[in-house]
Design an enzyme around this catalytic site. Structure first.
Site, PDB file in Angstrom:
ATOM      1  N   LYS A   1      -7.597  -0.583   0.300  1.00 34.75           N
ATOM      2  CA  LYS A   1      -7.922  -0.891   1.691  1.00 34.75           C
ATOM      3  C   LYS A   1      -7.980   0.389   2.524  1.00 34.75           C
ATOM      4  O   LYS A   1      -8.972   0.649   3.210  1.00 34.75           O
ATOM      5  CB  LYS A   1      -6.896  -1.854   2.298  1.00 34.75           C
ATOM      6  CG  LYS A   1      -7.268  -2.316   3.704  1.00 34.75           C
ATOM      7  CD  LYS A   1      -6.176  -3.083   4.389  1.00 34.75           C
ATOM      8  CE  LYS A   1      -5.215  -2.121   5.076  1.00 34.75           C
ATOM      9  NZ  LYS A   1      -4.256  -2.791   5.973  1.00 34.75           N
TER      10      LYS A   1
ATOM     11  N   ASP B   1      -8.649  -6.750   4.545  1.00 33.48           N
ATOM     12  CA  ASP B   1      -7.366  -6.896   5.222  1.00 33.48           C
ATOM     13  C   ASP B   1      -7.143  -8.387   5.503  1.00 33.48           C
ATOM     14  O   ASP B   1      -7.865  -9.241   4.967  1.00 33.48           O
ATOM     15  CB  ASP B   1      -7.327  -6.058   6.504  1.00 33.48           C
ATOM     16  CG  ASP B   1      -8.218  -6.647   7.594  1.00 33.48           C
ATOM     17  OD1 ASP B   1      -9.054  -7.541   7.288  1.00 33.48           O
ATOM     18  OD2 ASP B   1      -8.071  -6.252   8.755  1.00 33.48           O
TER      19      ASP B   1
END
Ligand code: SF4
Length: 272
Positions: free
Chosen positions: A170, A189
């Site tokens: 991420k 996310d």
């Protein structure tokens, strides 16, 4: 709480899981069915509603209309500041991170300044972002690695970024896509997880599998913008509890089971 609403920690390994290959007859024209095939999610799970490239295009067009010129919500002036801000944003709002980072970067202007710290010294400065002990270790550890292994310059490849403590896919995707303008993956996310499932772009709840599904259907040149657009949509409209469906520009394309208002058929399996 509905599944998928809790913020998730991305895997630290950053490695894609092995792709199960299952040879079943699937329509060639369906990008989402292709993604389902790659993830082994075929048969009854490969719903016709997912197999609609036109619908996907409408979603992408809608996102462009709603969020033109979108960018990362985390305030930063360099790749290193973005690394720090993204580490701090785990299980914390961007608004909170943006309140903390200006003072932090004034106090420690360079990556060398962070590398010279002990994690305990950083803890008071980032306490309000939550999980501050682990985040302190990650930030200081990442700074030391950037200084020792990369000449104090944040590396520009996924493999190198994943060697930094506290950096998983991420964070690496945020840095690569936002600062270096490299579409290496999709940022997954809590917002991307929730909304991708509501929009039936994936049925997975594991961030790596969600990313794999999205990379299979969203054109590569759009990966970073798509991520930011979905994150903004999640912050402003498609919130975790009580999404503002009556105000949503994607409403006609969304069949989510937890919609608060709908003009289209609801799909019971389209859950966040
Ligand atoms: S219609 Fe509602 S659930 Fe669907 S994307 Fe919009 S805000 Fe989210």
């Amino acid at each position: 709480m509905p599944r998928g609403n809790m913020p998730r920690q991305p895997s630290r390994s950053g490695r894609q899981e092995g792709v199960r290959r299952k040879k079943l007859p699937l329509p060639k024209a369906s990008p989402i069915r292709t993604a389902a095939k790659k993830t082994g999610q075929v048969g009854k799970n490969a719903r016709p509603t997912l197999a609609d490239s036109e619908r996907l295009q409408q979603i992408l067009t809608g996102l462009d209309r709603l969020y033109p010129d979108v960018t990362c919500a985390l305030t930063h002036r360099s790749a290193w500041e973005l690394v720090v801000a993204t580490i701090l944003s785990a299980q914390c709002t961007d608004v909170r991170v943006n309140m903390v980072t200006p003072g932090l970067f004034e106090k420690y202007p360079t990556v060398q300044d962070f590398a010279a710290l002990e994690p305990e010294q950083l803890e008071p400065d980032i306490r309000s972002t939550g999980f501050f002990r682990n985040k302190s270790k990650s930030v200081v550890g990442a700074a030391r690695r950037v200084v020792s292994d990369f000449g104090a310059i944040v590396p520009q490849t996924m493999d190198e970024l994943l060697t930094l403590p506290g950096v998983a896919r991420k964070t690496a995707n945020v840095v690569l896509g936002t600062w270096f303008k490299k579409n290496d993956g999709v940022v997954v996310d809590t917002h991307v997880t929730r909304i991708s499932r509501r929009l039936e772009l994936t049925k997975q709840d594991d961030p790596q599998k969600i990313e794999r599904d999205l990379m299979a259907i969203v054109p590569r040149e759009r990966w970073t913008d798509f991520s930011h657009q979905i994150i903004w949509h999640g912050r402003r409209v498609c919130v975790a509890r009580g999404p503002k469906c009556a105000d949503c520009g994607l409403e006609k394309l969304c069949h989510a089971a937890d919609k608060t208002w709908s003009t289209v058929e609801i799909h019971k399996s389209a859950k966040p």
